[in-house]
Design a protein around this motif. Sequence first.
Motif, short mmCIF file in Angstrom:
data_model
loop_
_atom_site.label_atom_id
_atom_site.label_comp_id
_atom_site.label_asym_id
_atom_site.label_seq_id
_atom_site.Cartn_x
_atom_site.Cartn_y
_atom_site.Cartn_z
N ALA A 197 0.86 -1.19 0.00
CA ALA A 197 0.00 0.00 0.00
C ALA A 197 0.89 1.24 0.00
O ALA A 197 2.10 1.16 -0.24
N ILE A 236 -7.01 5.62 -5.89
CA ILE A 236 -7.03 4.82 -4.67
C ILE A 236 -8.27 3.95 -4.71
O ILE A 236 -9.33 4.38 -5.18
N TYR A 237 -8.13 2.69 -4.24
CA TYR A 237 -9.28 1.79 -4.34
C TYR A 237 -9.42 0.90 -3.11
O TYR A 237 -8.45 0.61 -2.41
N THR A 238 -10.66 0.48 -2.86
CA THR A 238 -10.98 -0.41 -1.75
C THR A 238 -10.75 -1.86 -2.16
O THR A 238 -10.71 -2.18 -3.35
N THR A 239 -10.64 -2.75 -1.16
CA THR A 239 -10.22 -4.12 -1.45
C THR A 239 -11.09 -5.21 -0.84
O THR A 239 -10.77 -6.39 -0.96
N HIS A 259 -3.71 -5.83 -1.66
CA HIS A 259 -4.16 -5.48 -0.31
C HIS A 259 -2.93 -5.03 0.47
O HIS A 259 -1.79 -5.20 0.01
N HIS A 299 -6.84 -1.62 4.55
CA HIS A 299 -6.44 -0.31 4.04
C HIS A 299 -6.69 -0.21 2.54
O HIS A 299 -6.37 -1.14 1.79
N PRO A 300 -7.23 0.91 2.05
CA PRO A 300 -7.31 1.12 0.60
C PRO A 300 -5.91 1.14 -0.01
O PRO A 300 -4.92 1.42 0.67
N PHE A 335 -11.33 7.81 -6.46
CA PHE A 335 -11.51 6.80 -5.43
C PHE A 335 -12.55 5.81 -5.94
O PHE A 335 -13.66 6.19 -6.29
N TYR A 336 -12.18 4.53 -5.97
CA TYR A 336 -13.08 3.53 -6.53
C TYR A 336 -12.81 2.17 -5.89
O TYR A 336 -12.09 2.09 -4.89
N ASP A 337 -13.37 1.12 -6.44
CA ASP A 337 -13.21 -0.22 -5.89
C ASP A 337 -12.24 -1.02 -6.75
O ASP A 337 -12.05 -0.71 -7.94
N ASN A 338 -11.65 -2.09 -6.19
CA ASN A 338 -10.70 -2.88 -6.97
C ASN A 338 -11.35 -3.54 -8.20
O ASN A 338 -10.68 -3.80 -9.19
#
Length: 464
Positions: free
Chosen positions: A44, A69-72, A311, A423-424, A440-443
């Motif tokens: 990260a 940046i993206y969420t996991t 991740h 963590h994003p 900012f989005y998702d994986n």
Amino acid sequence: MRQLFRKRLILAALTIIIFVLLVPQAILAAAPKNIIFYIGDGMASTQRRVAEEVHKRKLAMNTLPVVGIYTTFSADSIVTDSASAATAMATGHKTENGVISMDAEGEISFETIAEAAKRLGKSVGLLTTTRLTHATPAAFGTHIESRGDENAIAVQYLEGGFEVLMGGGWGNFVPKSTEKSRRWDKRNLLKEFEEKGYQVLRTRNDLINLQVRKNTRVVGLFTRSHLPYFLDRTANEPDLSEMTRAALKILSQNPKGFFLMVEGGRIDHAAHGNSPAAAIGDLLELDNAVKTGLEFGKENPSTLILVGGDHETGGMGMGIGGQYFMRPAVIKKVTRSEFGMGYGDVLENPDQAFAIFKKYTGIEKLSPEETEAIKLAIKNTKEGRGLQSPNKTYNPSWFAYTFSRILSQRSRIGWTSYAHTAHPIILTAGGPGSENFMGFYDNTDLCKKMASLWGITLKSWKVE
């Protein structure tokens, strides 16, 4: 007045027509022919910044102009594992931890961006420092209900037809009669690859001496399991930059372009052990491979380059104990990983622990607390006591554990976990279409964005 209004109306209509005609061409022109996707497993933003502080320079991956940046999170947990995270990035679908490019029930397979590239007539390569059958590379080229079924993953690679496959893990490709084989059957997949026209590479020299010709396809398996940590690598095993350079020579022969995934897989393993020297060493190896990609991109501007992670691992922090400073120079002096120091000779002769630690870290004077910690590791090792660590998956020896703690405390690098965190992840990008990866989005959006740039929708199919 009416004539003026009519002229304005005609002018507006012409503007709309020109816009409609030209915008698709502009989008088409911006579409990349090639995509290189770098994945730091367990990496990260903190890992990237710590590496910069240690080496006192900007990483190549951090020079790319676009930042996202993206969420996991996975389908069943806010904290993902590598299988579900890689599935999301490769297919655009969420699944449960442990599942590879399928739905959680194992009833539907999701097409991967690598498979879609093949559908478009492009070439494909997968590179890693882990076993080739490990979760991240597997998610781009196979479909399996359990990431642990690595023998089946190896067979699916044989059927996939990708041009370049390189990493560790020959144990899953040789028959069970072979010493140190990890297979359950008599199949010799390396021989089967050769029968399909692949060149099989087993050493760094094989890779360096590879003669790339038209239609060259290679399988490079350089170790029985994972490649050694970068700090422990020998002359027999290549690094990621060498693998990347060879892969680009092969893949770039295709006039339709290619997709290449490059994984720095052992950053994660090091972070599981809270081992800063090993983690930063392998991150630097990945960055060297990014440099190779950037050099290629200068000569081939139709190449999109993405650098992200699956991740975060370890909850790595810059600064511990209320201190507003770090001592990164401590890590820069280390010439062998904590695992390299903590296994091997020191287990056979524990009394060597002090000499080995000083030799590879450059630390001559230990504090009383550090001295007692190493003495305890010697005592417990001699008495055969197992290490009761929160880290059950990557449980190090007493020496690796102790050396990691000393180096973390000396460098002021903190850890909150021995496992993955939620963590994003930061992504940097450059090249045609890279602006689509801002925000900012998702994986799952990573794959969707790549597919959109190529003008395709990924498929799915029911498992028979």
